[in-house]
Design a protein around this motif. Structure first.
Motif, mmCIF file in Angstrom:
data_model
loop_
_atom_site.group_PDB
_atom_site.id
_atom_site.type_symbol
_atom_site.label_atom_id
_atom_site.label_comp_id
_atom_site.label_asym_id
_atom_site.label_seq_id
_atom_site.Cartn_x
_atom_site.Cartn_y
_atom_site.Cartn_z
ATOM 1 N N PRO A 34 0.837 -1.236 -0.085
ATOM 2 C CA PRO A 34 -0.038 0.094 0.056
ATOM 3 C C PRO A 34 0.850 1.280 0.086
ATOM 4 O O PRO A 34 0.804 2.101 -0.668
ATOM 5 C CB PRO A 34 -0.762 -0.078 1.232
ATOM 6 N N GLU A 53 2.860 -12.645 -8.772
ATOM 7 C CA GLU A 53 2.422 -13.960 -8.669
ATOM 8 C C GLU A 53 3.811 -14.701 -8.639
ATOM 9 O O GLU A 53 4.855 -14.320 -9.153
ATOM 10 C CB GLU A 53 1.551 -14.626 -9.728
ATOM 11 N N LEU A 61 -3.177 -12.039 -4.491
ATOM 12 C CA LEU A 61 -4.399 -11.383 -4.668
ATOM 13 C C LEU A 61 -4.725 -9.982 -4.140
ATOM 14 O O LEU A 61 -5.241 -9.004 -5.019
ATOM 15 C CB LEU A 61 -5.700 -12.307 -4.314
ATOM 16 N N PRO A 62 -4.392 -9.670 -2.825
ATOM 17 C CA PRO A 62 -4.525 -8.233 -2.320
ATOM 18 C C PRO A 62 -3.810 -7.220 -3.550
ATOM 19 O O PRO A 62 -4.317 -5.944 -3.614
ATOM 20 C CB PRO A 62 -3.843 -8.069 -1.067
ATOM 21 N N MET A 224 -12.289 -12.979 -8.564
ATOM 22 C CA MET A 224 -12.069 -12.048 -7.337
ATOM 23 C C MET A 224 -13.278 -11.566 -6.726
ATOM 24 O O MET A 224 -14.152 -11.271 -7.221
ATOM 25 C CB MET A 224 -11.168 -10.858 -7.425
ATOM 26 N N PRO A 225 -13.174 -11.638 -5.178
ATOM 27 C CA PRO A 225 -14.620 -11.080 -4.708
ATOM 28 C C PRO A 225 -14.474 -9.621 -5.067
ATOM 29 O O PRO A 225 -13.866 -8.980 -5.103
ATOM 30 C CB PRO A 225 -14.344 -11.270 -3.169
ATOM 31 N N ILE A 227 -15.634 -6.178 -3.817
ATOM 32 C CA ILE A 227 -15.613 -5.563 -2.473
ATOM 33 C C ILE A 227 -17.231 -4.930 -2.077
ATOM 34 O O ILE A 227 -17.674 -4.255 -3.261
ATOM 35 C CB ILE A 227 -14.532 -4.255 -2.318
#
Lengths: 272, 272
Positions: A34, A53, A61-62, A224-225, A227
């Motif tokens: 971040p 990856e 993933l984040p 991917m979920p 948000i």
């Protein structure tokens, strides 16, 4: 202008920055992904190098979520053969080591090695090379780092066990990111895209059929979920192609046939 | 017989074990996912609870690799609404806190909260509840844990900030695993499967078309690197179905049309 890297000098990110750009490229050391993105978005860095990856541990993933959220552009990819070495202060042997401090991904990649040393405590740290630096600076005995050969040279540590990762051929893929508007580059032969589909049966199959009809090769797919919409999925897909015109046609169809279609980046395939 | 959980009593895994089985179920506390799998495989536990994906951070890919490698069977799934609370010794306020120790996944899920407190150092730990335990046992001032309400009760800590995760609706999906041979259970309506495809264009689209033709709904897809074959991908897919006979037909076709087709588990869909 500086290139933001995750970790300190001597880290694998640093190596990628030196190879993709130039060995003398000035870097901006960031202690988390971040922070790396913040430095890029705020203009303190002109580009950023981000691991995405690994051939053992899979996708980070984040980091896909960070790229999406901050509307970053992928301008290139880079594959690095990651060799992990166990290092400590000069004179220390493996029998002296009580704790190994390293990044969780590095610990995962070296897990089998430590099965022979059950008394060694594995401690998660933010960055592989930063631990090497700390061991030297604070003259920490009984502590070892897992890091690159370059880190052992910069921070003057002895390698007490070389190449300790479980799988000898251990590649990590990195993205080179920036914040600029996408420019059409008909030279590129690879792209990262994302989209959502509705929940009807066969909707993803329909999208993949379009890609196949447009002669695109799928090299990666990841649901991917979304948000704030638990258990709705977006798809992150990498594709390669021979002719830019095929890809251009596919983009037009996909932007009609899927929801929230977005190009994350168009770049050169670094494989072969 | 004991159920293996990741973490200690009061952890989210413990909560799942109590809900899926029974509140009085004896548990075996494991400090990492590989240890959890070892305890199951060696027969010290009759089943194991393992987090597999989160609605913010995405899938925990190394856990898919563990399930595959040790030929575990998924006997069930469980969705837990995960509420993270910041807790410390009685009398401590947020201004007293210098460091927060927690699991990397919990830190990711609470990142925005800590942007208001840049002086607080975020330190990765193995387990959320274990930190709560340690703070109480060692009477650590200046240190806070991120953990469940249950953990604050068990380890007698005060919650100094409730529900600090970025997304209020924060679900984590868990698998209930065992080592037994699969038994046909025509009652189930969900399955986790994996397979490889050859590198021909459209090969994944072909597989998804078969699934769609057999009336299977895809709820998740994940490409995963194949260990020792860098950048070849296996696919991990979750599907739901109404009639077991449709799924049975699909299995027969998929075992012919894909490589290394494997059923990881057939179980009840816990959603709706």
């Amino acid at each position: 202008m500086k290139i933001a890297i995750q970790g300190v000098k001597g880290s694998f990110h640093h190596k990628v920055a030196q190879t993709f750009f130039d060995a003398t490229t000035p870097v901006l050391e960031c202690m988390s992904f971040p922070v790396l993105v913040d430095q890029l978005v705020s203009g303190n860095a002109s580009a950023a190098v981000m691991a995405i990856e690994n051939s053992i541990a899979g996708a980070i993933l984040p980091n896909y979520a960070l790229i999406d959220k901050h509307k970053l552009t992928i301008e290139g990819e880079f594959y690095l053969d990651v060799q992990h070495n166990l290092m400590a202060l000069s004179g220390q042997t493996i029998e002296d080591i009580k704790e190994v401090w390293s990044h969780p991904m590095a610990l995962i990649q070296c897990r089998s090695f430590f099965e022979k040393y059950p008394s060694i405590k594995l401690v998660e740290a933010t960055d592989t090379a930063a631990v090497a630096h700390q061991i030297q600076k604070e003259q920490l005995k009984g502590i070892a780092a897992i890091a690159s050969e370059t880190a052992s040279q910069i921070y003057e540590l002895d390698i007490i066990a070389p190449q300790i990762q479980t799988i000898k051929h251990n590649e990590t893929r990195f993205f080179i990111l920036n914040t600029e508007e996408k420019q059409i580059n008909t030279d590129c032969n690879k792209a990262s895209i994302c989209f959502r589909t509705d929940h009807k049966r066969g909707s993803l199959a329909t999208i993949l059929n379009i890609m196949s009809d447009c002669k695109l090769n799928l090299t990666k797919i990841q649901s991917m979920p979304v948000i704030e919409m638990p258990w709705q999925y977006a798809f992150f897909v990498d594709i390669t192609f021979d002719a830019y015109s095929d890809y251009e046609k596919a983009k037009k169809v996909l932007s009609i046939m899927s929801k929230d279609f977005k190009v994350l980046g168009e770049y050169k395939n670094q494989k072969r």
